[in-house]
Design an enzyme around this catalytic site. Sequence first.
Site, short mmCIF file in Angstrom:
data_model
loop_
_atom_site.label_atom_id
_atom_site.label_comp_id
_atom_site.label_asym_id
_atom_site.label_seq_id
_atom_site.Cartn_x
_atom_site.Cartn_y
_atom_site.Cartn_z
N ARG A 186 -3.98 -17.87 7.69
CA ARG A 186 -5.01 -17.01 7.10
C ARG A 186 -6.23 -17.78 6.65
NH1 ARG A 186 -1.90 -12.29 3.73
NH2 ARG A 186 -0.96 -11.36 5.57
N ARG A 233 -7.83 -6.48 -1.08
CA ARG A 233 -7.22 -7.28 -0.03
C ARG A 233 -8.21 -7.52 1.12
NH1 ARG A 233 -1.88 -4.22 1.50
NH2 ARG A 233 -1.58 -6.00 2.90
N ARG A 246 4.34 0.93 -2.46
CA ARG A 246 4.07 -0.45 -2.84
C ARG A 246 2.77 -0.52 -3.62
NH1 ARG A 246 4.60 -3.42 2.82
NH2 ARG A 246 2.74 -4.34 1.97
N ARG A 280 0.29 5.28 4.12
CA ARG A 280 1.67 4.87 4.43
C ARG A 280 2.67 5.46 3.44
NH1 ARG A 280 1.22 -1.49 6.08
NH2 ARG A 280 0.61 -1.82 3.92
N LYS A 338 -0.72 -5.57 13.15
CA LYS A 338 -0.10 -6.83 13.57
C LYS A 338 1.42 -6.74 13.57
CE LYS A 338 -1.82 -9.47 10.40
NZ LYS A 338 -2.54 -8.54 9.53
#
Length: 185
Positions: free
Chosen positions: A89, A143, A132, A128, A15
């Site tokens: 969401r 998630r 984080r 990635r 996104k």
Amino acid sequence: MERTVALLGPPGSGKGTQAERLRDRCGFATLATGDLLREARRAGTDLGRRAAEYMDRGDLVPDELIIAVMRDAIARLDSEPILLDGFPRTVAQADALAHALKDRGRELTAAVLVDVPDDVVVERISSRQQGRKDDRPETVRERLRVYHRETEPLVAYYAERGLLRRVDGALDADAVEAAVRAASK
């Protein structure tokens, strides 16, 4: 009336990449809840501290916090086409969005779902390596569990209103962009 498009999909669906492309190539002002929340977190605002507690666990930030930040951001963009990245969401957020847009003389043009299988999402986010906490595989799975439980009812919500457009987010970024652009009209 300027277009207002909601870009939906699981974390890691691309996104953000597609939002950047639409901003750069089509002139959309992008409002990304993740970016707005991380900015508030870095700035140490009350909203940022409150949101960080949820984000670190992989939970969705409560509607009242998200709605407040998005309502303010939308109010600043009266004359621009808007692309909402990561908002709404939940159905409650979708209802609040409809009211916020109506208050500004706008309405949602389309809800574009960038659909990606869970295993592809886990691989994308875990690789990635941005360091984080919410990029660890176990947090990504949480998630996704939260996404499926809380966010997927939006598919029916927007389908019932004739606003839902689906695109295959597992394709290469250029193909996804073409599909998102076509779906955003």
